[in-house]
Design a protein around this motif. Sequence first.
Motif, mmCIF file in Angstrom:
data_model
loop_
_atom_site.group_PDB
_atom_site.id
_atom_site.type_symbol
_atom_site.label_atom_id
_atom_site.label_comp_id
_atom_site.label_asym_id
_atom_site.label_seq_id
_atom_site.Cartn_x
_atom_site.Cartn_y
_atom_site.Cartn_z
ATOM 1 N N ILE A 1 -28.967 -69.875 9.694
ATOM 2 C CA ILE A 1 -30.298 -69.443 10.125
ATOM 3 C C ILE A 1 -31.307 -70.454 9.604
ATOM 4 O O ILE A 1 -31.381 -70.710 8.401
ATOM 5 N N ILE A 2 -32.062 -71.053 10.512
ATOM 6 C CA ILE A 2 -33.063 -72.058 10.146
ATOM 7 C C ILE A 2 -34.442 -71.534 10.520
ATOM 8 O O ILE A 2 -34.683 -71.200 11.685
ATOM 9 N N VAL A 3 -35.343 -71.477 9.548
ATOM 10 C CA VAL A 3 -36.703 -71.016 9.817
ATOM 11 C C VAL A 3 -37.614 -72.235 9.999
ATOM 12 O O VAL A 3 -37.307 -73.321 9.522
ATOM 13 N N PRO A 4 -38.733 -72.069 10.701
ATOM 14 C CA PRO A 4 -39.655 -73.188 10.906
ATOM 15 C C PRO A 4 -40.293 -73.653 9.589
ATOM 16 O O PRO A 4 -40.448 -72.873 8.646
ATOM 17 N N GLY A 5 -40.670 -74.946 9.537
ATOM 18 C CA GLY A 5 -41.423 -75.468 8.413
ATOM 19 C C GLY A 5 -40.568 -76.055 7.307
ATOM 20 O O GLY A 5 -39.344 -76.095 7.385
ATOM 21 N N HIS B 1 -42.972 -61.576 18.187
ATOM 22 C CA HIS B 1 -41.611 -61.050 18.378
ATOM 23 C C HIS B 1 -41.031 -61.512 19.718
ATOM 24 O O HIS B 1 -39.865 -61.915 19.791
ATOM 25 N N THR B 2 -41.846 -61.467 20.755
ATOM 26 C CA THR B 2 -41.382 -61.841 22.096
ATOM 27 C C THR B 2 -41.053 -63.329 22.193
ATOM 28 O O THR B 2 -40.080 -63.728 22.837
ATOM 29 N N LEU B 3 -41.842 -64.160 21.517
ATOM 30 C CA LEU B 3 -41.687 -65.608 21.639
ATOM 31 C C LEU B 3 -40.713 -66.217 20.638
ATOM 32 O O LEU B 3 -40.401 -67.409 20.737
ATOM 33 N N HIS C 1 -37.875 -70.901 18.972
ATOM 34 C CA HIS C 1 -36.732 -71.353 18.177
ATOM 35 C C HIS C 1 -35.926 -72.408 18.933
ATOM 36 O O HIS C 1 -35.524 -73.427 18.368
ATOM 37 N N GLU C 2 -35.698 -72.156 20.215
ATOM 38 C CA GLU C 2 -34.924 -73.100 21.026
ATOM 39 C C GLU C 2 -35.742 -74.348 21.364
ATOM 40 O O GLU C 2 -35.223 -75.466 21.343
ATOM 41 N N LEU C 3 -37.018 -74.154 21.665
ATOM 42 C CA LEU C 3 -37.875 -75.289 22.004
ATOM 43 C C LEU C 3 -37.972 -76.288 20.852
ATOM 44 O O LEU C 3 -38.034 -77.497 21.067
ATOM 45 N N SER C 4 -37.979 -75.777 19.640
ATOM 46 C CA SER C 4 -38.116 -76.636 18.466
ATOM 47 C C SER C 4 -36.798 -77.297 18.065
ATOM 48 O O SER C 4 -36.768 -78.116 17.149
ATOM 49 N N GLY C 5 -35.710 -76.926 18.719
ATOM 50 C CA GLY C 5 -34.408 -77.521 18.427
ATOM 51 C C GLY C 5 -33.678 -76.870 17.273
ATOM 52 O O GLY C 5 -32.585 -77.314 16.885
ATOM 53 N N LEU C 6 -34.246 -75.781 16.708
ATOM 54 C CA LEU C 6 -33.616 -75.137 15.558
ATOM 55 C C LEU C 6 -32.309 -74.443 15.952
ATOM 56 O O LEU C 6 -31.343 -74.446 15.186
ATOM 57 N N GLY C 7 -32.291 -73.881 17.138
ATOM 58 C CA GLY C 7 -31.077 -73.208 17.599
ATOM 59 C C GLY C 7 -29.912 -74.175 17.718
ATOM 60 O O GLY C 7 -28.781 -73.868 17.324
ATOM 61 N N LEU D 1 -47.629 -74.680 22.431
ATOM 62 C CA LEU D 1 -47.043 -73.360 22.182
ATOM 63 C C LEU D 1 -46.549 -73.258 20.741
ATOM 64 O O LEU D 1 -46.805 -72.266 20.046
ATOM 65 N N GLN D 2 -45.832 -74.284 20.285
ATOM 66 C CA GLN D 2 -45.321 -74.267 18.909
ATOM 67 C C GLN D 2 -46.462 -74.262 17.897
ATOM 68 O O GLN D 2 -46.388 -73.576 16.863
ATOM 69 N N LYS D 3 -47.501 -75.013 18.181
ATOM 70 C CA LYS D 3 -48.643 -75.093 17.274
ATOM 71 C C LYS D 3 -49.306 -73.729 17.117
ATOM 72 O O LYS D 3 -49.569 -73.274 15.992
ATOM 73 N N ARG D 4 -49.587 -73.055 18.236
ATOM 74 C CA ARG D 4 -50.256 -71.752 18.174
ATOM 75 C C ARG D 4 -49.330 -70.680 17.605
ATOM 76 O O ARG D 4 -49.781 -69.772 16.911
#
Length: 343
Positions: free
Chosen positions: A111-115, A82-84, A89-95, A19-22
């Motif tokens: 606020i932490i963005v991916p990457g 937008h929906t995901l 965000h939570e799945l990746s541990g950023l929250g 999911l995170q990859k896509r």
Amino acid sequence: MDQLLGAQQKLLPEMTALLQKRYRLLMTIQLSAGIGRRALGQIVHATERETRRESDILRAQGLIHVLANGMEITQEGNAVLHTLKVLVHELSGLGEMERQLEQTFKLAQVIIVPGDSEIESYAKSLIGQEAAKQLELLSQDQDTVAVTGGSTIAAITDHLSVHIKPKNLVFVAARGGIGENVELQANHIASAFALQASGTSRTLYLPDHLSEKAYKTMIKEPVIKEMMDLYDNTNIVIHGIGDAKEMARRRNSSQQELDTISQMQAVGEAFGYYFNEQGKAVHRIRTVGIQLKQLKQARHLLAVAGGASKASAILSYLKHAPRQTVLITDEGAAKNITQLMSN
């Protein structure tokens, strides 16, 4: 939500990674309209075969178009992102990292963005996007907004016309010129912000680093006094956080200053102050621009910085950051910050 995510990860741990990859693939296509498969694979660190397979799946689901000039996201693709967003965000541990940093340093928001913006271009664009959203949320009509320079601050520019409604904002250069790239200097960025946000700007055409004699002379000039008054009444400050040695190099600092910065073990820089790992100011240069005292008087502060190598600099700043600070950073920096905190 937490229980649901925990149960899903135990039963289908591979689904979280997929999911995170896509999601990242789709997000990168959104931010890089017209991107080709090879370029996409390089950005997300995937092989050409993987990129082809995943992009074919996204196309089959109606999430992207594959055109002659590259791939573009569809309206449905934007809706899926937008929906995901919150879930990924939570799945990746950023929250969780956001909440940890907010609580540890008593910040208004993190606020932490991916990457990692040092190796993934989309991350810097995401930082700029989030900063523009925060400026829209926090600004009021006729606010004075002081901005510093740097590539991460400059990345905010492209998102202002989308997120900022005209509020008669006054954008002020928070410091003089530094470095050779004019487009990354505070003067240019303040003017660019004003153009995109339908505001006005005030510039400060002076070197960032002055000798004692020059400094004492310049601060007596009416135009400098007028800028200092603007700094006293600044409502929002948008600033970067620099690596100490890199900032000293960009200022063409003397060998004596370079030695001092090294001996004092400075790791971060902001507004002419150099900070060590404990967050203590160990060196200060004479600079015409907004001062630390004026910074603390502002209603809101947006500290904008990313990249794994910036972790020590960001952490040193956070140890003395005013409580009205909103930190906007990326995953690469945040992970290194949390690791440094645990050492």
